[in-house]
Design a protein around this motif. Structure first.
Motif, PDB file in Angstrom:
ATOM      1  N   SER A   1       0.855  -1.176   0.000  1.00  0.00           N
ATOM      2  CA  SER A   1       0.000   0.000   0.000  1.00  0.00           C
ATOM      3  C   SER A   1       0.900   1.237   0.000  1.00  0.00           C
ATOM      4  O   SER A   1       2.079   1.156   0.324  1.00  0.00           O
TER       5      SER A   1
ATOM      6  N   THR B   1       0.831   5.194   1.490  1.00  0.00           N
ATOM      7  CA  THR B   1       0.100   6.151   2.311  1.00  0.00           C
ATOM      8  C   THR B   1       0.783   7.510   2.222  1.00  0.00           C
ATOM      9  O   THR B   1       1.974   7.626   2.533  1.00  0.00           O
TER      10      THR B   1
ATOM     11  N   SER C   1      -4.662   7.485   0.679  1.00  0.00           N
ATOM     12  CA  SER C   1      -4.316   6.162   1.150  1.00  0.00           C
ATOM     13  C   SER C   1      -4.625   5.180   0.022  1.00  0.00           C
ATOM     14  O   SER C   1      -5.768   5.036  -0.387  1.00  0.00           O
TER      15      SER C   1
ATOM     16  N   ARG D   1      -4.641   1.425  -1.451  1.00  0.00           N
ATOM     17  CA  ARG D   1      -4.629   0.036  -1.009  1.00  0.00           C
ATOM     18  C   ARG D   1      -3.707  -0.795  -1.878  1.00  0.00           C
ATOM     19  O   ARG D   1      -3.420  -0.441  -3.026  1.00  0.00           O
ATOM     20  N   ASP D   2      -3.260  -1.907  -1.340  1.00  0.00           N
ATOM     21  CA  ASP D   2      -2.423  -2.835  -2.087  1.00  0.00           C
ATOM     22  C   ASP D   2      -3.159  -3.294  -3.344  1.00  0.00           C
ATOM     23  O   ASP D   2      -4.313  -3.719  -3.273  1.00  0.00           O
TER      24      ASP D   2
ATOM     25  N   THR E   1       0.296  -2.513  -7.096  1.00  0.00           N
ATOM     26  CA  THR E   1      -0.221  -1.164  -6.857  1.00  0.00           C
ATOM     27  C   THR E   1       0.301  -0.224  -7.943  1.00  0.00           C
ATOM     28  O   THR E   1       1.470  -0.292  -8.302  1.00  0.00           O
TER      29      THR E   1
END
Lengths: 361, 319
Positions: A3, A5, A27, A29-30, A188
């Motif tokens: 992920s 952030t 943020s 996410r994976d 990602t």
């Protein structure tokens, strides 16, 4: 895979009076495909380059996985980047280009060969492995640039307008290829583009940037159907959303001499900006008076440019629908968007389904 | 003679180098109606080449087969004797040896320092113009002036280098001690040539796309490895061009520097081949011998250039 952030990140160039990017919180996410979109100068590339480590981070924190990467070298961040002009090493063959990053990381030879072969197969680059970049076409070079990223098996892919240098047709093909590849690898991805169509088609979530700030984050269709501001409304979607000056009088919306019955009380009054998508306006027996100026034929649909109450409006119509010199248009109340005239922010509406009742005074 | 020919040669190479990118776009073919017109256009260039290159070369080759009377009254054909004398003389061999060493050192150090300064200057952001101007300024100094300045730096009484050496207990005698003079000559020649290499390397570095550098930053952690594997190969065309120019410089254009340093000094001083040509021909009035030497020099340069283009250029990547 990891992920990402981004917390309160800002960037101020030395000597610049104001920050180029400020207050970014995101943020990721994976495995998510995030597209940063906005007009030139909105800070989208700067943000991407800060994640990559090519620009210093003036404030805030960037995490990839569970590591804060603010002070890490780009090579240590476990990311791979695809550049707009491919940035291939002209003196290396396709194979060497793809292997270079792995070789510098002391990956075993056999492993490098396997990965390069796998990437070449995936991107159909097999026949070109021993060629130099100058002997390749634009699309092939772009694929090599992607192959270079793929073989690294990084935590995240960073794309900086990778398709901008390709012609329109190839762009569509490569767009699909990038999407397919990312889904398959589950890596990602952070993707920068100024092309809203590219953004809509690629993204799991879109991040619309304007003037160094995030305007809106959301799934492409959410953003399309519920733009948070007039900026997003006019930037996302083609043709751009029609924005008209109107006045709120309780539950009634006054548009020049016409009045639209909203059927509920919005949380504002006075002057507002009314937003209507071109495809939400439909010809009807009664409704808003529309005066067509000219027609753009797109094949599957036609765009009719004209005026409602002296304000420019675009209409997306089925080619079978006749266009007269004077038309009446109706619109579903649920499809009306209201924005604050000064701030441009969206005004919450609790619209019920059904046609908005329009009358002409 | 051959030193008159040399500027033409390097000018040709500069032209070749400058016109390099143009190869990609084929020129539009032009049709001439009159057969004479194209020759007319070519005439100035041909005239220059003929007058400054072919004619002196032929003159040099011709006179290298003759012994000329020192007072210019006549010449006797001696065949290859001039060549045999030159190549067989121990002095000539010693000077040739020194010339080779001199050329290798001057070329190596000028290229190396030029590249080093360019890489460093390329990274400077604040005050870059002033910094670059300071580095380039030396190039504006004429070679004899550079020689004079060099002489001052190595002056027996006031030269800072001599004083520095004295500090370490070494008695430096430029103009008297063979290797001291050699050191001064090499130092001044390198100093004079570094800015030239600096300009080309810097512009070469700036021609490397920013994104390629950034890609290499992501691909390679170690700065030196990165430079060696991703940046330097892209500078190869510049470096190859400069290599040829620098060898030519060391062989011929250092003449003025050497002249200032050894002209009125005792005999045991290092010379390069081109200075010996001048010495024998214009001081010693041995026109034939001097011509033979300059022909030998011409052949050496020809061979060197051919080798460079055959072996090195293959490994050079042109963008």
């Amino acid at each position: 895979m990891a992920s990402i952030t981004i917390t309160d990140v800002s960037k101020t160039y030395p000597g610049a009076p104001a920050p180029s990017v400020t207050g970014i919180n995101l943020s990721i996410r994976d495995g998510e495909f995030i597209v940063l979109v906005g007009p030139s100068g909105c800070g989208k590339s700067t943000l991407l380059r800060m994640v990559a480590g090519l620009e210093d981070i003036s404030g805030g924190e960037v995490r990839i996985g569970d590591r804060v990467v603010n002070r890490l070298d780009p090579a240590d961040r476990d990311i791979a980047m695809v550049f707009q002009n491919y940035a291939l090493y002209p003196h290396m063959t396709v194979r060497e280009n793809m292997a270079y990053g792995l070789k510098n990381r002391r990956t075993p030879k056999a492993e490098i060969e396997t990965r390069v072969a796998e990437a070449a197969r995936m991107l159909e680059l097999g026949p070109y492995l021993d060629r130099k970049p100058r002997a390749l076409s634009g699309g092939q070079r772009q694929r090599v640039a992607m192959g270079r990223a793929v073989v690294r098996q990084p935590s995240a892919f960073l794309f900086d307008e990778p398709l901008s240098n390709l012609d329109a047709k190839l762009r569509v093909t490569m767009r699909g290829e990038i999407r397919r590849l990312q889904k398959r690898l589950g890596t990602t991805a952070l993707y920068v583009t100024h092309d809203q169509l590219e953004a809509m088609t690629l993204a799991d979530r879109l991040v619309v940037l304007n003037g160094g700030r995030i305007e809106q984050v959301g799934a492409p269709l959410d953003i399309y159907h519920r733009p948070a501001s007039t900026f997003v409304a006019s930037f996302i979607g083609s043709p751009a959303m029609n924005l008209l000056d109107a006045g709120l009088e309780g539950a009634r919306l006054r548009l020049g001499t016409s009045v639209i019955e909203l059927g509920h009380l919005p949380a504002a009054r006075g002057a507002v900006t009314l937003g209507i998508r071109a495809e939400d306006l439909t010809p009807a027996a009664t409704g808003l008076p529309f005066r067509p100026d000219f027609i753009e034929e797109l094949g599957a649909q036609r765009l009719v440019h004209g005026h409602i109450e002296g304000q420019p409006v675009v209409l997306a119509l089925d080619p079978a629908v006749p266009v007269g010199s004077e038309m009446r248009l109706s619109v579903a109340a649920a499809r009306l968007h209201l924005f604050d005239t000064t701030s441009g922010r969206r005004i919450a509406t609790a619209a019920r389904p059904g046609l908005a009742v329009t009358e002409t005074a | 003679m051959s030193d008159a020919a040399q500027p033409m040669k390097s000018a040709g190479m500069i032209r070749r180098w400058l016109s390099r990118p143009a190869r990609a776009a084929p020129a539009k073919p032009v049709q001439f109606d009159q057969p004479l017109l194209p020759w007319l256009f070519l005439a100035p260039q041909l005239a220059v080449i003929f007058v400054f290159f072919y004619w002196p070369s032929v003159q040099a080759i011709t006179s290298s087969f003759y012994i000329e009377d020192p007072f210019g009254f006549g010449a006797t054909f001696v065949g290859l004797d001039n060549y045999k004398d030159a190549l067989g003389s121990a002095e000539y061999q010693r000077i040739a040896g020194f010339t080779a060493l001199f050329t290798v050192l001057v070329t190596g150090f000028s290229l190396g320092l030029g590249l080093l300064f360019a890489v460093k200057a390329d990274k400077v952001i604040r005050g870059r113009t002033a910094y670059r101007t300071a580095l380039i300024a030396v190039y504006a100094i004429a070679p004899p002036v550079a020689g004079l300045m060099g002489m001052m730096l190595f002056d027996q009484h006031i030269g800072p280098f001599v004083q520095l050496a004295a500090w370490f207990g070494y008695d430096m005698k430029v103009g008297i001690n063979y290797w001291d003079t050699a050191f001064a000559m090499i130092l001044v020649s390198v100093w004079k040539q570094v800015p030239y290499n600096f300009i080309f390397f810097l512009s070469g570095l700036q021609g490397i796309p920013a994104s390629v550098r950034e890609a290499s930053v992501i691909d390679c952690r170690n700065g030196f490895t990165r430079f060696r594997t991703a940046i330097l190969p892209l500078l190869a065309p510049t470096a190859f061009f400069l290599l040829i120019i620098n060898i030519t410089y060391a062989l011929f254009d250092t003449f003025a520097v050497i002249d200032v340093m050894v002209k009125d000094k005792p005999a045991n001083n290092p010379l390069t081949l081109v200075y010996k040509v001048y010495n024998d021909g214009f001081r010693g009035n041995d026109i034939g011998g001097s011509a033979a030497q300059s022909v030998i020099l011409m052949v050496i340069v020809l061979v060197l250039t051919l080798i460079q283009f055959r072996w090195l250029e293959r490994r050079v990547h042109y963008g």
